[in-house]
Design an enzyme around this catalytic site. Structure first.
Site: not given
Ligand SMILES: [Zn+2]
Length: 136
Positions: A10, A40, A116, A122, A124
């Site tokens: 991420h 995380y 991710h 996303k 990310c």
């Molecule tokens: Zn992420």
């Protein structure tokens, strides 16, 4: 220990001049999202140092549908102003990410290294993790 089949990378979606650390992200996740702990398991700071977040024995909160069997590693950065690229990580972070993911894969040889953005719509972490990992 949980069965780990994915290591998910991420970004923190913060600007390159923001020196975020795990305590700040923990504060965001606990106070603003109401979670029990930072989502995380690890954070790679702008200077390349690795900080430990949630215990890896516990599922994280970082990728919907993938938390039970994954480890979440966030890299500080990934947000741009204006026309800048959001992929704004420092060389120290790239080097550290490589070393750290290599060490995780040594511990969890069955785990795939993905972003991710491989499991959600996303952006990310703002780069193609599978391509990056494949070229190492
Ligand atoms: Zn992420």
């Amino acid at each position: 220990m949980r069965n780990i089949n994915e290591i998910i990378i991420h970004c923190t979606d913060t600007y390159e001049d923001m020196d975020v650390d795990i305590e700040l992200i923990r504060k965001w996740h606990v106070e603003e999202r109401g979670w029990s702990d930072v989502g995380y398991h690890y954070l790679i700071k702008r200077d390349g140092s690795v900080e430990t977040g949630r215990d890896i024995d516990r599922p994280g909160a970082h990728a919907v549908g993938h938390n039970a069997h994954s480890i979440g590693v966030a890299v500080a950065g990934g947000k741009a102003r204006g026309d800048e690229s959001p992929t704004n990580f420092t060389q120290a972070q790239w080097d550290s990410l490589e070393d750290f993911v290599v060490s995780l894969v040594a511990q969890f040889p069955a785990a795939n290294v993905i972003g991710h953005n491989d499991v959600s719509s996303k952006d990310c972490p703002t780069f193609d993790v599978k391509q990056w990992w494949g070229e190492l």
